[in-house]
Design an enzyme around this catalytic site. Structure first.
Site, mmCIF file in Angstrom:
data_model
loop_
_atom_site.group_PDB
_atom_site.id
_atom_site.type_symbol
_atom_site.label_atom_id
_atom_site.label_comp_id
_atom_site.label_asym_id
_atom_site.label_seq_id
_atom_site.Cartn_x
_atom_site.Cartn_y
_atom_site.Cartn_z
ATOM 1 N N LYS A 83 0.851 -1.191 0.000
ATOM 2 C CA LYS A 83 0.000 0.000 0.000
ATOM 3 C C LYS A 83 0.886 1.240 0.000
ATOM 4 O O LYS A 83 1.838 1.337 0.780
ATOM 5 C CB LYS A 83 -0.900 0.009 1.238
ATOM 6 C CG LYS A 83 -1.886 -1.139 1.275
ATOM 7 C CD LYS A 83 -2.686 -1.171 2.565
ATOM 8 C CE LYS A 83 -3.626 -0.006 2.721
ATOM 9 N NZ LYS A 83 -4.535 -0.176 3.891
HETATM 10 O O1 G3P Z 1 -7.419 0.687 5.868
HETATM 11 C C1 G3P Z 1 -7.989 1.741 5.172
HETATM 12 C C2 G3P Z 1 -9.395 2.069 5.607
HETATM 13 O O2 G3P Z 1 -10.197 0.931 5.470
HETATM 14 C C3 G3P Z 1 -9.494 2.696 6.967
HETATM 15 O O3 G3P Z 1 -10.814 2.887 7.347
HETATM 16 O O4 G3P Z 1 -12.392 3.248 9.209
HETATM 17 O O5 G3P Z 1 -10.051 4.122 9.403
HETATM 18 O O6 G3P Z 1 -11.682 5.185 7.859
HETATM 19 P P1 G3P Z 1 -11.253 3.914 8.510
#
Ligand code: G3P
Length: 220
Positions: A83
């Site tokens: 990533k």
């Molecule tokens: O890992 C990337 C993403 O899924 C993070 O999500 O919930 O931290 O906005 P969030």
């Protein structure tokens, strides 16, 4: 559609793996922070459990350092996905890594323009953050639709993976809008599995089966 869980918690990963539908596990610095253990050890442990892709987000600032960091981690994993946070250095790193046959994911993507550049840089996946876009009053679902449509028109092979997904309806919507993958918290995966009507129906079928067996014994 590929399904991933966004966690580095081994208990959650083991339980999710038992469902036989998981394509892998995604992580990020915030997720690893919660575990409080060596990230290399934890990634190796995840790799042992998961029959699929394990995603790691680089933390270096420049492209050459990103490539070095990515190669070190990729060597630990059977099916690595690296990533890269959206930006100029990550575009350069994505091109180098994808040319070397290492899959990359451009993360922290919030616009169609960023998705075009990610595809040009050879990213295998691009991650629009659905929940975080909705949080600021824009539409994460519309962004998924726009990127998926643009990739289809242009013939880009980069897959849209919906990220920052907060509930079952997010997964359903992005699947219908053209996302090829989704990463979600363990809790959301469990929400996808369960429905109260399924539980009620199963209880009724079990009771009726018992009554049927009792009826057979009585009649014969
Ligand atoms: O890992 C990337 C993403 O899924 C993070 O999500 O919930 O931290 O906005 P969030």
């Amino acid at each position: 559609m590929e399904i991933y869980i966004d966690t580095a918690d081994l208990t959650e990963i083991k339980q999710a793996m038992t469902l036989s539908i998981l394509d892998g596990v995604t992580t990020n610095p915030s997720i690893l922070l919660k575990q409080g253990v060596s990230y290399k050890e934890r990634l190796a442990e995840i790799n042992e459990i998961v029959d699929g892709k394990v995603w790691y987000q680089v933390v270096s600032d420049n492209s050459m350092e990103m490539v070095k960091e990515a190669q070190e981690v990729a060597a630990l994993l059977s099916q690595p996905v690296i990533k890269l946070p959206m930006g100029a250095e990550s575009l350069k790193a994505s091109k180098i890594l994808s040319d070397q046959g290492i899959e990359t994911n451009m993360t922290l993507v919030f616009s169609v323009a960023q998705a075009i550049l990610s595809a040009k840089a050879g990213a295998s996946y691009v991650s629009p953050y659905v929940g975080r876009i909705n949080d600021i009053g824009w539409s994460g679902h519309q962004l998924i639709k726009d990127i998926a449509q643009m990739y289809s028109i242009q013939g880009f092979q980069t897959k849209v993976i919906g990220a920052s997904l907060r509930g079952t309806q997010d997964i359903v919507s992005i699947a219908e809008l053209g996302a090829k993958a989704a990463t979600m918290p363990f809790k959301v995966l469990m929400q996808m599995l369960h429905h109260p009507m399924s539980d009620i129906g199963l209880i009724q079928f079990r009771e009726d089966w018992k009554a049927y067996q009792a009826q057979l014994i009585e009649n014969f």
